[in-house]
Design a protein around this motif. Sequence first.
Motif, mmCIF file in Angstrom:
data_model
loop_
_atom_site.group_PDB
_atom_site.id
_atom_site.type_symbol
_atom_site.label_atom_id
_atom_site.label_comp_id
_atom_site.label_asym_id
_atom_site.label_seq_id
_atom_site.Cartn_x
_atom_site.Cartn_y
_atom_site.Cartn_z
ATOM 1 N N ASP A 136 124.277 45.438 108.305
ATOM 2 C CA ASP A 136 124.321 44.160 109.029
ATOM 3 C C ASP A 136 125.541 44.115 109.951
ATOM 4 O O ASP A 136 125.449 43.669 111.101
ATOM 5 N N HIS A 137 126.672 44.566 109.429
ATOM 6 C CA HIS A 137 127.919 44.589 110.202
ATOM 7 C C HIS A 137 127.763 45.480 111.434
ATOM 8 O O HIS A 137 128.092 45.078 112.556
ATOM 9 N N TYR A 138 127.263 46.661 111.233
ATOM 10 C CA TYR A 138 127.064 47.621 112.325
ATOM 11 C C TYR A 138 126.087 47.056 113.362
ATOM 12 O O TYR A 138 126.337 47.101 114.569
ATOM 13 N N ALA A 139 124.966 46.528 112.888
ATOM 14 C CA ALA A 139 123.937 46.014 113.792
ATOM 15 C C ALA A 139 124.445 44.820 114.583
ATOM 16 O O ALA A 139 124.148 44.686 115.773
ATOM 17 N N ARG A 140 125.202 43.946 113.940
ATOM 18 C CA ARG A 140 125.737 42.772 114.628
ATOM 19 C C ARG A 140 126.576 43.205 115.831
ATOM 20 O O ARG A 140 126.425 42.690 116.939
ATOM 21 N N HIS A 141 127.435 44.196 115.619
ATOM 22 C CA HIS A 141 128.278 44.680 116.718
ATOM 23 C C HIS A 141 127.448 45.382 117.794
ATOM 24 O O HIS A 141 127.731 45.240 118.992
ATOM 25 N N SER A 142 126.427 46.113 117.394
ATOM 26 C CA SER A 142 125.551 46.793 118.358
ATOM 27 C C SER A 142 124.805 45.781 119.224
ATOM 28 O O SER A 142 124.706 45.940 120.445
ATOM 29 N N VAL A 143 124.276 44.754 118.598
ATOM 30 C CA VAL A 143 123.541 43.714 119.324
ATOM 31 C C VAL A 143 124.479 42.968 120.269
ATOM 32 O O VAL A 143 124.132 42.697 121.426
ATOM 33 N N GLU A 144 125.672 42.638 119.789
ATOM 34 C CA GLU A 144 126.640 41.935 120.643
ATOM 35 C C GLU A 144 126.995 42.777 121.867
ATOM 36 O O GLU A 144 127.092 42.245 122.980
ATOM 37 N N ARG A 145 127.187 44.074 121.667
ATOM 38 C CA ARG A 145 127.539 44.965 122.779
ATOM 39 C C ARG A 145 126.407 44.993 123.811
ATOM 40 O O ARG A 145 126.644 44.866 125.014
ATOM 41 N N LEU A 146 125.162 45.139 123.362
ATOM 42 C CA LEU A 146 124.027 45.153 124.277
ATOM 43 C C LEU A 146 123.903 43.813 124.993
ATOM 44 O O LEU A 146 123.727 43.765 126.216
ATOM 45 N N ARG A 147 124.004 42.726 124.250
ATOM 46 C CA ARG A 147 123.887 41.387 124.855
ATOM 47 C C ARG A 147 124.961 41.191 125.926
ATOM 48 O O ARG A 147 124.677 40.703 127.026
ATOM 49 N N ASP A 148 126.185 41.586 125.629
ATOM 50 C CA ASP A 148 127.276 41.437 126.604
ATOM 51 C C ASP A 148 127.011 42.252 127.867
ATOM 52 O O ASP A 148 127.228 41.768 128.981
ATOM 53 N N LEU A 149 126.554 43.488 127.707
ATOM 54 C CA LEU A 149 126.275 44.325 128.874
ATOM 55 C C LEU A 149 125.153 43.739 129.720
ATOM 56 O O LEU A 149 125.222 43.755 130.957
ATOM 57 N N LEU A 150 124.131 43.194 129.079
ATOM 58 C CA LEU A 150 123.027 42.588 129.825
ATOM 59 C C LEU A 150 123.476 41.328 130.548
ATOM 60 O O LEU A 150 123.110 41.093 131.703
ATOM 61 N N GLU A 151 124.301 40.520 129.892
ATOM 62 C CA GLU A 151 124.759 39.268 130.501
ATOM 63 C C GLU A 151 125.743 39.508 131.639
ATOM 64 O O GLU A 151 125.775 38.740 132.604
ATOM 65 N N ASP A 152 126.550 40.566 131.537
ATOM 66 C CA ASP A 152 127.567 40.833 132.554
ATOM 67 C C ASP A 152 127.037 41.580 133.772
ATOM 68 O O ASP A 152 127.722 41.674 134.792
ATOM 69 N N ALA A 153 125.831 42.104 133.682
ATOM 70 C CA ALA A 153 125.276 42.913 134.772
ATOM 71 C C ALA A 153 124.788 42.029 135.918
ATOM 72 O O ALA A 153 124.386 40.884 135.698
ATOM 73 N N PRO A 154 124.787 42.581 137.141
ATOM 74 C CA PRO A 154 124.279 41.827 138.283
ATOM 75 C C PRO A 154 122.794 41.472 138.155
ATOM 76 O O PRO A 154 122.347 40.459 138.678
ATOM 77 N N ASP A 155 122.040 42.319 137.473
ATOM 78 C CA ASP A 155 120.630 42.019 137.211
ATOM 79 C C ASP A 155 120.213 42.734 135.922
ATOM 80 O O ASP A 155 120.916 43.631 135.450
ATOM 81 N N PRO A 156 119.088 42.340 135.338
ATOM 82 C CA PRO A 156 118.690 42.896 134.043
ATOM 83 C C PRO A 156 118.457 44.403 134.042
ATOM 84 O O PRO A 156 118.783 45.080 133.059
ATOM 85 N N VAL A 157 117.890 44.934 135.114
ATOM 86 C CA VAL A 157 117.640 46.379 135.163
ATOM 87 C C VAL A 157 118.968 47.133 135.174
ATOM 88 O O VAL A 157 119.143 48.113 134.443
ATOM 89 N N GLN A 158 119.919 46.644 135.967
ATOM 90 C CA GLN A 158 121.234 47.285 135.967
ATOM 91 C C GLN A 158 121.918 47.151 134.606
ATOM 92 O O GLN A 158 122.639 48.053 134.176
ATOM 93 N N GLY A 159 121.676 46.054 133.932
ATOM 94 C CA GLY A 159 122.229 45.882 132.588
ATOM 95 C C GLY A 159 121.704 46.930 131.619
ATOM 96 O O GLY A 159 122.462 47.507 130.828
ATOM 97 N N ILE A 160 120.409 47.198 131.686
ATOM 98 C CA ILE A 160 119.810 48.230 130.834
ATOM 99 C C ILE A 160 120.377 49.600 131.198
ATOM 100 O O ILE A 160 120.734 50.394 130.328
ATOM 101 N N GLU A 161 120.473 49.873 132.499
ATOM 102 C CA GLU A 161 121.024 51.153 132.941
ATOM 103 C C GLU A 161 122.470 51.321 132.476
ATOM 104 O O GLU A 161 122.857 52.405 132.012
ATOM 105 N N THR A 162 123.247 50.252 132.570
ATOM 106 C CA THR A 162 124.645 50.313 132.121
ATOM 107 C C THR A 162 124.718 50.565 130.622
ATOM 108 O O THR A 162 125.544 51.355 130.158
#
Length: 194
Positions: A60-86
């Motif tokens: 749970d601890h590991y997954a929580r951090h993994s999900v947060e990292r992905l969510r942050d990268l998607l939110e910070d990207a100029p668009d969703p596709v670039q977020g996935i690529e990043t």
Amino acid sequence: MARPASFDREQVLERATATFWEHGYCATSVSQLVQATHLQPGSLYAAFESKEGLFLAALDHYARHSVERLRDLLEDAPDPVQGIETFFEVLVSGGTGDGQRRGCLLVNTVLEIGRHNPGIQARVKSHLDEIEGLFVAALEQAQALGLLGADRSPGSLAKFLMTTLWGLRVLGGTGADAADQRLVVRQALSVLRT
């Protein structure tokens, strides 16, 4: 009357996660966990009930951090596709050093014991489903923005991205260099731009 447990749960989970990640669930002994967490067996069992209970908390601890990292990268990207690529670029850049060849704890768990322990399998599936859900949401947003064709299925593409993610984590665990992993990522992500 027993004293309440007095330890930093987050720190204990960080140490336990690192130990399980390094050795795997089966090969990690309670004595290794005691040494890593600096808790006595009685305290570990009082807080987590069993080795499996501690392992589930570590997942749970590991997954929580993994999900947060992905969510942050998607939110910070100029668009969703670039977020996935990043996300995939960060995955490749951060997972190629000698200390990073452990792969993904969730994927490792599926490969090690997931099929033989329904409780652990369900927990891993729940976490992987959450990650897939973030991909689906990003791809739906990309579609709404006209960055992904209306004929494309965000659900199917998200499953493809998850399969790519799992494969990269296994490939990284074999010691493949970043250049080889980037070739895989470039080929896989080309489906988002067609």
